[in-house]
Design a protein around this motif. Structure first.
Motif, PDB file in Angstrom:
ATOM      1  N   ALA A 254       0.830  -1.212   0.000  1.00 35.19           N
ATOM      2  CA  ALA A 254       0.000   0.000   0.000  1.00 35.19           C
ATOM      3  C   ALA A 254       0.862   1.259   0.000  1.00 35.19           C
ATOM      4  CB  ALA A 254      -0.938   0.003   1.201  1.00 35.19           C
ATOM      5  N   ALA A 255       1.946   1.252   0.756  1.00 39.46           N
ATOM      6  CA  ALA A 255       2.846   2.413   0.778  1.00 39.46           C
ATOM      7  C   ALA A 255       3.482   2.614  -0.594  1.00 39.46           C
ATOM      8  CB  ALA A 255       3.925   2.226   1.844  1.00 39.46           C
ATOM      9  N   LEU A 256       3.924   1.534  -1.225  1.00 38.71           N
ATOM     10  CA  LEU A 256       4.523   1.643  -2.558  1.00 38.71           C
ATOM     11  C   LEU A 256       3.491   2.110  -3.572  1.00 38.71           C
ATOM     12  CD1 LEU A 256       7.070   1.265  -4.274  1.00 38.71           C
ATOM     13  CD2 LEU A 256       6.304  -1.079  -4.706  1.00 38.71           C
ATOM     14  N   ALA A 257       2.279   1.603  -3.502  1.00 38.34           N
ATOM     15  CA  ALA A 257       1.214   2.012  -4.423  1.00 38.34           C
ATOM     16  C   ALA A 257       0.907   3.496  -4.273  1.00 38.34           C
ATOM     17  CB  ALA A 257      -0.043   1.177  -4.179  1.00 38.34           C
TER      18      ALA A 257
ATOM     19  N   ALA B 219       8.637  -7.328   5.842  1.00 35.31           N
ATOM     20  CA  ALA B 219       8.265  -7.203   4.430  1.00 35.31           C
ATOM     21  C   ALA B 219       9.108  -6.098   3.820  1.00 35.31           C
ATOM     22  CB  ALA B 219       6.783  -6.873   4.287  1.00 35.31           C
ATOM     23  N   PHE B 220       9.368  -6.238   2.532  1.00 30.44           N
ATOM     24  CA  PHE B 220      10.151  -5.229   1.824  1.00 30.44           C
ATOM     25  C   PHE B 220       9.731  -5.229   0.360  1.00 30.44           C
ATOM     26  CE2 PHE B 220      13.550  -2.430   0.961  1.00 30.44           C
ATOM     27  CZ  PHE B 220      13.994  -2.756  -0.318  1.00 30.44           C
ATOM     28  N   VAL B 221       9.538  -4.044  -0.194  1.00 28.27           N
ATOM     29  CA  VAL B 221       9.301  -3.886  -1.630  1.00 28.27           C
ATOM     30  C   VAL B 221      10.150  -2.725  -2.131  1.00 28.27           C
ATOM     31  CG1 VAL B 221       7.000  -4.919  -1.779  1.00 28.27           C
ATOM     32  CG2 VAL B 221       7.214  -2.499  -1.244  1.00 28.27           C
ATOM     33  N   ARG B 222      10.659  -2.896  -3.334  1.00 25.14           N
ATOM     34  CA  ARG B 222      11.507  -1.876  -3.942  1.00 25.14           C
ATOM     35  C   ARG B 222      10.854  -1.447  -5.246  1.00 25.14           C
ATOM     36  NH1 ARG B 222      17.903  -2.824  -5.223  1.00 25.14           N
ATOM     37  NH2 ARG B 222      18.363  -0.700  -5.915  1.00 25.14           N
ATOM     38  N   GLY B 223      10.569  -0.153  -5.348  1.00 22.41           N
ATOM     39  CA  GLY B 223       9.939   0.379  -6.544  1.00 22.41           C
ATOM     40  C   GLY B 223      10.889   0.368  -7.730  1.00 22.41           C
ATOM     41  N   ASP B 224      10.311   0.491  -8.916  1.00 23.32           N
ATOM     42  CA  ASP B 224      11.111   0.570 -10.136  1.00 23.32           C
ATOM     43  C   ASP B 224      12.088   1.735 -10.027  1.00 23.32           C
ATOM     44  OD1 ASP B 224       9.628  -1.529 -11.112  1.00 23.32           O
ATOM     45  OD2 ASP B 224       8.253  -0.242 -12.238  1.00 23.32           O
ATOM     46  N   ASN B 225      13.314   1.480 -10.377  1.00 22.94           N
ATOM     47  CA  ASN B 225      14.379   2.494 -10.395  1.00 22.94           C
ATOM     48  C   ASN B 225      14.754   3.048  -9.028  1.00 22.94           C
ATOM     49  OD1 ASN B 225      14.646   2.393 -13.265  1.00 22.94           O
ATOM     50  ND2 ASN B 225      12.765   3.598 -13.406  1.00 22.94           N
ATOM     51  N   ALA B 226      14.367   2.393  -7.961  1.00 21.91           N
ATOM     52  CA  ALA B 226      14.763   2.852  -6.628  1.00 21.91           C
ATOM     53  C   ALA B 226      16.260   2.604  -6.456  1.00 21.91           C
ATOM     54  CB  ALA B 226      13.978   2.131  -5.538  1.00 21.91           C
ATOM     55  N   ALA B 227      16.967   3.612  -6.026  1.00 25.42           N
ATOM     56  CA  ALA B 227      18.414   3.513  -5.841  1.00 25.42           C
ATOM     57  C   ALA B 227      18.750   2.599  -4.671  1.00 25.42           C
ATOM     58  CB  ALA B 227      18.991   4.907  -5.609  1.00 25.42           C
ATOM     59  N   GLN B 228      19.959   2.096  -4.666  1.00 26.73           N
ATOM     60  CA  GLN B 228      20.407   1.161  -3.631  1.00 26.73           C
ATOM     61  C   GLN B 228      20.318   1.748  -2.223  1.00 26.73           C
ATOM     62  OE1 GLN B 228      21.074  -2.057  -3.758  1.00 26.73           O
ATOM     63  NE2 GLN B 228      21.550  -2.105  -1.577  1.00 26.73           N
ATOM     64  N   HIS B 229      20.626   3.029  -2.074  1.00 24.00           N
ATOM     65  CA  HIS B 229      20.612   3.621  -0.724  1.00 24.00           C
ATOM     66  C   HIS B 229      19.218   3.623  -0.102  1.00 24.00           C
ATOM     67  CE1 HIS B 229      19.252   7.162  -2.973  1.00 24.00           C
ATOM     68  NE2 HIS B 229      18.770   7.596  -1.823  1.00 24.00           N
TER      69      HIS B 229
END
Length: 187
Positions: free
Chosen positions: A67-70, A93-103
């Motif tokens: 929900a936070a990513l959406a 839980a963990f989600v990484r958005g498209d093009n999210a930088a490593q940091h």
């Protein structure tokens, strides 16, 4: 058949670091008094253990993270990472958005942990951290973007977002994750 005596009473209670346990094995066969004493001793240990047991609540973290990513994606802030940790800071839980930088990976986890550990949103902790030098605590990040998940007065988890153009945007996305699970928490 020979009758043997035990050297350890059947219901000896031993306290080790606040944890109670029964010592000794089963009472001798045919000894009704020993059996009753053992049962009484076991019941007393169970009562003490129940009175001194702490339970913890957990949430289904995937709902909060997605929900936070959406929310970030809907606001065109998709280059973020979202972490949900339990009270002890363990990643749930963990989600990484498209093009999210490593940091953003570690930043989101640290914000989530900071919110959970201090029982407050990280945006509310920034000034306090500046005044008290809390920035030096390992694994914490005192920047907006972490929200605490509470049940009653107890912090049970944290949701952290990292990577939006501002901490205010990170905080907004994390709050959307919390809103998505508000019914689950209230239940």
């Amino acid at each position: 058949m020979p009758h043997f005596r035990t050297l350890v009473p059947a219901a000896t209670v031993i306290a080790l670091g606040g944890v109670l346990a029964l010592a000794g094995c089963a009472p001798l066969a045919g000894s009704d008094a020993a059996t009753e004493d053992a049962a009484d001793g076991a019941a007393a240990v169970v009562d003490v253990a129940e009175q001194n047991t702490v339970s913890s609540q957990r949430l289904s973290a995937a709902t909060a993270a997605t929900a936070a990513l959406a929310h970030c994606a809907a606001d065109d802030l998709g280059s973020v990472s979202v972490a949900v940790v339990d009270r002890q800071g363990e990643l749930q839980a963990f989600v990484r958005g498209d093009n999210a930088a490593q940091h953003t990976v570690e930043a989101s986890r640290q914000k989530a942990y900071t919110a959970a550990a201090f029982g407050a949103d990280t945006s509310d902790l920034v000034e306090r951290a500046d005044e008290n030098g809390l920035h030096r605590l390992p694994g914490t990040l005192f920047m907006p973007g972490g929200v605490t998940v509470t049940v009653g007065d107890a912090s049970i988890a944290g949701i952290g977002v990292g990577g939006a153009p501002s901490g205010v945007d990170d905080q907004s996305c994390a709050a959307a994750g919390l809103a998505a699970i508000a019914d689950e928490i209230a239940g």
